[in-house]
Design a protein around this motif. Structure first.
Motif, mmCIF file in Angstrom:
data_model
loop_
_atom_site.group_PDB
_atom_site.id
_atom_site.type_symbol
_atom_site.label_atom_id
_atom_site.label_comp_id
_atom_site.label_asym_id
_atom_site.label_seq_id
_atom_site.Cartn_x
_atom_site.Cartn_y
_atom_site.Cartn_z
ATOM 1 N N ALA A 206 12.776 11.670 22.808
ATOM 2 C CA ALA A 206 14.207 11.399 22.943
ATOM 3 C C ALA A 206 14.909 11.346 21.587
ATOM 4 C CB ALA A 206 14.417 10.089 23.695
ATOM 5 N N ILE A 207 14.322 10.650 20.614
ATOM 6 C CA ILE A 207 15.004 10.526 19.324
ATOM 7 C C ILE A 207 14.841 11.788 18.479
ATOM 8 C CG2 ILE A 207 14.916 8.008 19.313
ATOM 9 C CD1 ILE A 207 12.560 8.118 17.399
ATOM 10 N N THR A 208 13.772 12.550 18.709
ATOM 11 C CA THR A 208 13.590 13.799 17.972
ATOM 12 C C THR A 208 14.626 14.831 18.395
ATOM 13 O OG1 THR A 208 11.211 13.416 17.715
ATOM 14 C CG2 THR A 208 11.970 15.677 17.451
ATOM 15 N N ASN A 209 14.997 14.824 19.657
ATOM 16 C CA ASN A 209 15.938 15.824 20.173
ATOM 17 C C ASN A 209 17.388 15.539 19.819
ATOM 18 O OD1 ASN A 209 14.089 17.609 21.279
ATOM 19 N ND2 ASN A 209 14.024 16.543 23.247
ATOM 20 N N VAL A 210 17.639 14.459 19.118
ATOM 21 C CA VAL A 210 18.974 14.203 18.564
ATOM 22 C C VAL A 210 18.920 14.505 17.078
ATOM 23 C CG1 VAL A 210 20.768 12.486 18.126
ATOM 24 C CG2 VAL A 210 19.474 12.426 20.277
ATOM 25 N N ASN A 211 19.672 15.497 16.649
ATOM 26 C CA ASN A 211 19.653 15.850 15.227
ATOM 27 C C ASN A 211 20.188 14.705 14.379
ATOM 28 O OD1 ASN A 211 21.245 16.913 12.694
ATOM 29 N ND2 ASN A 211 19.656 18.415 13.130
ATOM 30 N N SER A 212 19.411 14.304 13.383
ATOM 31 C CA SER A 212 19.840 13.237 12.478
ATOM 32 C C SER A 212 19.570 13.635 11.038
ATOM 33 C CB SER A 212 19.151 11.904 12.815
ATOM 34 O OG SER A 212 17.737 12.015 12.736
ATOM 35 N N GLY A 213 19.939 14.878 10.709
ATOM 36 C CA GLY A 213 19.915 15.275 9.306
ATOM 37 C C GLY A 213 20.742 14.309 8.480
ATOM 38 N N THR A 214 20.362 14.102 7.251
ATOM 39 C CA THR A 214 20.999 13.086 6.408
ATOM 40 C C THR A 214 22.515 13.210 6.393
ATOM 41 O OG1 THR A 214 19.041 13.151 4.981
ATOM 42 C CG2 THR A 214 20.982 12.035 4.112
ATOM 43 N N TYR A 215 23.028 14.442 6.372
ATOM 44 C CA TYR A 215 24.468 14.646 6.258
ATOM 45 C C TYR A 215 25.156 14.705 7.618
ATOM 46 C CZ TYR A 215 22.556 15.937 1.762
ATOM 47 O OH TYR A 215 21.847 15.934 0.593
ATOM 48 N N ASN A 216 24.387 14.631 8.683
ATOM 49 C CA ASN A 216 24.944 14.567 10.032
ATOM 50 C C ASN A 216 25.128 13.091 10.393
ATOM 51 O OD1 ASN A 216 25.710 14.843 12.680
ATOM 52 N ND2 ASN A 216 23.717 15.566 13.411
#
Length: 439
Positions: A49-59
């Motif tokens: 679940a948390i992997t499928n939400v993009n959380s790139g540093t600048y996002n």
């Protein structure tokens, strides 16, 4: 906090040395082992679940979204949860979860990070499972580490050992590229380190030839910018008293001086990129450079950027002084300046951290797992645990095993989550049952 001498070595470590070398697995610890095993599929589901939400540093929106997904997980364990906004350093923020127990027991800081290197424009976005292997952005670095943190805490709750524990969980939102200034972006983490007796870093496990290894030290991550100038003019006059050597020869002299004069164990000083000419300059992003000129013109400018990695602050100071001395010995007709940017400090090896690894190895023996050797610090990059290393004894590499971190195809060995969470739960429970000596 443990007493330390100026070199950074521990004088006394009641925390790390007070327990018997080989305590047997207790009934409560057996509950922890079974709890982690029973929650395996739920842990994998959370990882997906948390992997499928993009959380790139600048996002920033994505980082905050993953933080919101994790908050109720900690609240269900009795933690007070806080989102610490970091918009003032152009970052999304940090998630801190705190649980107060016996005020005299060991204070434990668990460190991980929400962000990944994969931004929304990366082609690598989705979690894919193939048996006991998972592939996806951050499945090891460090969303897998967050899942190990939660699994270990749930196991402690199931065994009743969480009740008296003093624990702070610090999940930063910009570990892959910390906000500037560092003093502000890492203020809350440093304060937590000053509070803690022990710090555990939950980035990926280090494995050598199938053997799990302990991480008691990590090197720093700093950068430098070198600028050289020369007297421009007709190339036929190069090397002459009136014209000198030009900016590019001065740059070459300095970089070769670094190569030949600086070498020592655990020290590296990479040159990332450079440019020279008439003129030459860094790009606005400081991640590029451009130069132009002609073969018959002595170059007026040269620029280069690189990094500097050290194992101790003393090594940092020594390397910086040596680099500055090399820069200052200019060729005729040239000048040079070097500027340093100090980002991640070193997590230097200490007696206290080695003693913590010995404690973990006692648990390994009790669990029937192999002894963990010390992983060479030169093979690990910098991490947030380094910011708290001056204040608390620490172990890094407490997260899952995997491969390909920071690259498309990053993958995790899902079964490694089990043994890592079991190790962490038992270690923290044993530490939480003790009363450390503090200054």
């Amino acid at each position: 906090m443990s007493s330390r001498i100026a070199s950074g070595l521990l004088v006394g470590s009641a925390i790390a040395l007070s327990a018997p070398a080989h305590a047997q697995i207790t009934p409560a610890e057996q509950v922890m082992i079974q709890s982690v095993e029973a929650s395996f599929e739920n842990d994998v589901a959370l990882l997906e679940a948390i992997t499928n939400v993009n959380s790139g540093t600048y996002n920033h929106d994505g980082v905050r979204e993953v933080g919101q997904m994790l908050m109720p997980e900690f609240e269900a364990l009795g933690f007070d949860v806080e989102w610490i906004d970091q918009s003032h350093v152009d970052r999304a923020g940090h998630l801190f979860a705190r649980r107060e127990g016996d005020p005299d027991s060991t204070r434990i800081l668990m460190i991980g990070h929400i962000d990944t290197v994969f931004e929304p424009d990366s082609p690598f976005q989705q979690f894919v499972r193939d048996g006991d292997t998972a592939t996806g952005p951050g499945v090891v670095d460090d969303k897998g580490g967050i899942v190990v943190i939660l699994s270990s805490l749930r196991a402690m709750q199931a065994a009743g050992t969480l009740d008296g524990a003093n624990i702070v969980v610090a999940l930063t939102g910009d570990e892959e590229d910390a906000g500037d200034p560092i003093a502000q972006s890492r203020q809350h983490l440093i304060e937590a380190g000053q509070w803690a007796d022990v710090a555990l870093g939950f980035e990926g496990l280090s494995v050598v030839d199938g053997r799990d290894m302990g991480v008691v030290a990590r090197r720093s991550s700093n950068s430098w910018t070198l600028t050289t100038t020369g007297r421009t003019g007709h190339s036929s006059r190069v090397f002459s008293e009136g014209s000198g050597y030009g900016a590019i020869y001065e740059m070459a002299r300095i970089l070769d001086g670094f190569r030949t004069q600086l070498p020592e164990e655990n020290l590296t000083y990479n040159v990332g990129f450079m440019a020279g000419g008439t003129p030459a300059a860094l790009g606005d992003d400081n991640l590029s450079a451009a130069g132009s000129g002609k073969t018959n013109i002595i170059p007026s400018d040269a620029v280069a950027r690189g990094d500097l990695r050290t194992l101790t602050q003393e090594q940092t100071d020594r390397a910086v002084a040596a680099m500055q001395a090399i820069v200052d010995a200019n060729l005729p007709g040239t000048d040079a300046t070097i500027e340093f940017e100090f980002s991640y400090p070193p997590m230097s090896p200490t007696e206290g951290s080695s003693a913590l690894l010995a404690r973990l190895n006692a648990i390994n023996a009790d669990m029937g797992l192999g002894e963990m050797g010390i992983y060479p610090p030169a093979l690990r990059g910098a991490a947030d645990i380094s910011f708290v290393a001056p204040y608390a004894d620490g172990l890094a590499g407490m997260g899952p095993d995997g491969s390909g971190s920071h690259a498309v195809g990053e993958s995790a060995d899902l079964r490694s989550f089990t043994r890592q969470a079991q190790r962490a739960a038992i270690l923290m429970s044993r530490l939480a049952a003790e009363t450390p000596a503090r200054d």
